[in-house]
Design a protein around this motif. Structure first.
Motif, mmCIF file in Angstrom:
data_model
loop_
_atom_site.group_PDB
_atom_site.id
_atom_site.type_symbol
_atom_site.label_atom_id
_atom_site.label_comp_id
_atom_site.label_asym_id
_atom_site.label_seq_id
_atom_site.Cartn_x
_atom_site.Cartn_y
_atom_site.Cartn_z
ATOM 1 N N SER A 402 0.869 -0.792 -0.083
ATOM 2 C CA SER A 402 -0.028 0.275 0.142
ATOM 3 C C SER A 402 0.875 1.002 0.353
ATOM 4 N N GLY A 403 -0.096 2.372 -0.070
ATOM 5 C CA GLY A 403 0.935 3.667 0.052
ATOM 6 C C GLY A 403 1.254 3.585 1.497
ATOM 7 N N THR A 432 -1.440 4.858 -5.540
ATOM 8 C CA THR A 432 -1.148 3.774 -4.393
ATOM 9 C C THR A 432 -2.065 2.521 -4.473
ATOM 10 N N ALA A 445 -5.613 1.659 -0.649
ATOM 11 C CA ALA A 445 -3.812 3.034 -0.791
ATOM 12 C C ALA A 445 -3.215 3.068 0.557
ATOM 13 N N ILE A 466 -6.126 10.486 -1.363
ATOM 14 C CA ILE A 466 -5.434 9.838 -2.106
ATOM 15 C C ILE A 466 -6.037 10.444 -3.563
ATOM 16 N N SER A 469 -6.022 5.809 -6.688
ATOM 17 C CA SER A 469 -5.525 4.514 -6.415
ATOM 18 C C SER A 469 -6.419 3.960 -7.523
ATOM 19 N N THR A 499 -11.147 7.184 -6.966
ATOM 20 C CA THR A 499 -10.858 5.226 -6.451
ATOM 21 C C THR A 499 -11.355 4.354 -7.257
#
Length: 713
Positions: A402-403, A432, A445, A466, A469, A499
């Motif tokens: 993940s990030g 991410t 993420a 975010i 993603s 996302t």
């Protein structure tokens, strides 16, 4: 693992603009990065691609430019510079060089490129594939270039895929501090031919309480240094003082006050062997030490820190091309600050705290910029007490990570699980999260993972952004498959854009409270709530108010939502081209392609003069049913009326283009806003929008201040 800001891609520069209420995100860097896919090229753009094991999937932005020998990519210099670093890939087993051109003039020097440090295999890591495809190579240009100048690269001898170029103004070499002990006075060889190991040891012994000076030059060490304490190791700058060794300091203890600054350490690590201490620092520097201004490259790990490193400060460093972690606080780290560092192309976690043999505590990762960790996480916190992760920028995680991961995965015992308050504040995560082939489903993420034990700490996640993603934004999971609960999590003030699947991916029992979490462009549904194992318990998504854009729930726990499978477009009237990557066949001075999609009608792209036809191409990110274009020139009356002859073309793959609207003259008149509208056929579906200008009655070039694309007619 063991061995709310807005992100905008404008003219290929990844920039970050934080709201006034929050601190700046990421590191303050001495260079500006420009993506190859935004530059002018005669090569072939590859990507975007998120598939583990592909070259494009490990690239910054998941895109790059592939050049056969004789093909070029030409960058427009973003700021005054005299040096450049290039992230690149060459086919496995090959080496070659890049010819370098400044404003069309070929430099005498070339930039060597090699696959020597790439294509890493770690078969003992479940789910890993061959990875670590990119490498970095740098050079001083021998001259200063200014904004708008052109720097081009052309491969010789092998195909080269160029990812990104970092342009930098490097200061002159520093001079020797008074009273310091130079390694050359002890016999070190600045030519790199002789072995300087003993000279370094003798200088360190002679300079106790003072400074060891490493003058400009190349120094070769054949074994590691130990017994380093109460001393400063200082160079003339990381572009000038260069130490060649794969093991710089290896010691289990130190009384501390070790300060390492302002030189480069370049290793020769070409594989990952976890039993070997192939690290810049392996072990302890001791309390009240620091590492700053370093360029660390081609090691297994940058800093693998064990023992007493209390109050260590690691700041303003570059850590590139490590086959494993960038930095790992491997237990018993107290009061450590890791801040304002740049990390690229790690083969494991870029930054990690792992509370083995004792809890890491009161330590932080702050204002770091992390790009392209290709196996594991950008930032990972494995256990520990009162840890902070603040204002970091993480982009392009590739596999098994993940990030940011907040986890009780222990790997080994004795392990100290998360406790106290874990603060995750002001971070931005771009592209991410990744598929975990061991789970056969994605990692979010930002992941909170009760892998080996329940999470009972307070985890406060605030002011998070975010963006893009490929899968989910926030994931709650018990990665070991035991269904341990996650509790005490508060998520406040998050912005989630585009996302791929869901905003919340809940896979274990527990609870989290969400407040002021706002989402747009959700791919499938707001929430996936399917704790595992079945019947183990429920996960409560607490509504603290102020949430929007993610109220729907995925209804089938027997299937995984796929990217883009679900919600209707939340803003069908938006300009699809705004902020998207733009490229062109040519541009004039500072009037680069990104100016045509930056949302500012006062800035503009202008092609090379007297060279029709000229084309501008915008990547909309995915195939879109575009129905209308709005083309603009600056509205100022200083721009006289003109007619531009434009052909509209479209492509779904970036390679094969077809005509959407044939060659047509469009009138731009400041009296009517200097805009032209182009209706598109009802059958239009394109990802790559290309405008080819073959004539302009007002200027001998193609010109657009804004290219806007809409789904509505």
């Amino acid at each position: 693992m063991p061995a709310a800001m807005v992100v905008a891609l404008s003219a290929g520069l990844l920039t970050a603009a934080a709201p006034a209420a929050h601190a700046a995100v990421g590191a303050s860097l001495p260079f500006t990065s420009v993506e190859a896919e935004s530059a002018t090229t005669t090569g072939t753009k590859i990507g975007p691609d998120y598939t583990q094991g592909t070259i494009a999937s490990e690239a910054s932005g998941r895109q790059a430019v592939r050049l056969d020998p004789g093909r070029r990519v030409e960058f427009t210099v973003p700021s005054a510079s005299n040096a450049v670093n290039v992230s690149y890939n060459v086919p496995d087993g090959q080496s070659g060089s890049l010819n370098v051109y400044v404003n069309g003039t070929k430099l005498a020097r070339t930039l060597p490129v090699t696959s020597k440090y790439s294509y890493i295999d770690t078969g003992w890591i479940a789910g890993a594939k061959t990875h670590h495809f990119f490498d970095n190579a740098r050079m001083l240009l021998g001259q200063s270039v200014q904004p708008g100048d052109k720097v081009a690269f052309e491969p010789t001898g092998t195909q080269v895929t160029v990812d990104v170029s970092d342009f930098e103004q490097v200061d002159g070499a520093a001079t020797q501090p008074a009273g310091s002990v130079s390694v050359t006075s002890k016999g070190a060889d600045p030519s790199g031919n002789g072995d300087s190991t003993q000279a370094f040891r003798d200088a360190i012994a002679a300079a106790q309480g003072g400074v060891v000076w490493i003058p400009p030059g190349d120094y070769r060490l054949t074994s590691s240094l130990s017994g380093v304490q109460n001393v400063t190791l200082q160079g003339a700058g990381s572009w000038y003082s260069i130490v060649h060794t794969s093991r710089f300091i290896d010691q289990s203890s130190s009384s501390g006050s070790v300060h390492i600054k302002d030189f480069a350490v370049l290793g020769e690590v070409t594989e990952r062997v976890d039993s070997n201490p192939d690290n810049f620092v392996n072990g302890a520097l001791g309390p009240n030490s620091s590492v700053s201004g370093m360029w660390i490259q081609h090691m297994k790990v940058g800093l693998w820190l064990m023992g007493d490193n209390d109050n260590l400060v690691v700041e303003n460093n570059r850590i590139l091309d490590t086959t494993a972690d960038g930095l790992n606080l491997n237990g018993n780290a107290h009061g450590v600050r890791v801040r304002n560092n740049f990390l690229r192309n790690q083969g494991d976690d870029s930054l990690a705290m792992w509370s083995l043999n004792g809890a890491d505590s009161n330590s932080s990762f702050e204002n770091n910029t992390i790009s392209q960790p290709n196996l594991a996480n950008g930032i990972a916190i494995y256990g520990g007490t009162d840890i902070a992760v603040r204002n970091n920028l993480v982009s392009d995680t590739n596999a098994l990570g993940s990030g940011i991961a907040i986890s009780n995965q222990k790997f080994l015992d004795p392990f100290s699980p998360l406790s106290g308050t874990i603060t995750v504040a002001g971070n931005t995560l771009v592209r991410t999260g990744a598929i975990n082939p061991n789970w056969n489903h994605p990692m979010g993420a930002l992941r909170v993972d009760s892998y080996d034990s329940a999470i009972n700490a307070t985890v406060n996640i605030t002011d998070t952004t975010i963006t893009d993603s490929p899968y989910s934004a926030f994931e709650f999971v018990s990665g070991g498959g035991h269904g341990y609960p996650v509790a005490g999590v508060n998520i406040t003030g998050a912005t989630v854009r585009n996302t791929g699947t869901v905003v919340v991916q809940a896979e274990t029992q527990g609870a989290a409270k969400f407040s002021n979490v706002q989402a747009t462009g959700v791919g499938a549904a707001g929430i996936y709530n399917c704790p595992y194992p079945s019947g183990s318990g429920t996960f409560t998504v607490g509504d603290g108010g102020g949430n929007s854009g993610w109220s729907s729930t995925w209804g089938d726990c027997s299937t995984w939502p796929q990217p883009g499978q679900g919600n209707t477009d939340p803003d069908p009237g938006r300009n699809l081209a705004k902020g998207r990557p733009a490229t062109a066949t040519g541009s004039q001075d500072v009037y680069t392609p990104g100016k045509a999609v930056d949302g500012d009608a006062g800035t503009y792209w202008e092609s090379a003069n007297n060279a029709f036809p000229q084309s501008l191409t915008v990547d909309l990110g995915s195939a879109q049913a575009v129905r209308r274009l709005v083309l603009k020139l600056p509205p100022s009356s200083a721009w006289g009326a003109r007619t531009q002859t434009v052909t509209v073309l479209g492509s779904t793959d970036g390679s094969t283009y077809s005509t959407v609207v044939g060659s047509t003259g469009y009138r731009f008149d400041p009296a009517t806003g200097n805009t032209a509208t182009v209706p598109l056929p009802a059958s239009t579906s394109l990802r790559y929008l290309r405008l080819t200008v073959s004539a302009n009655t007002g200027w001998p070039a193609g010109q657009f201040s804004e290219v806007e694309a809409y789904l509505t007619s």
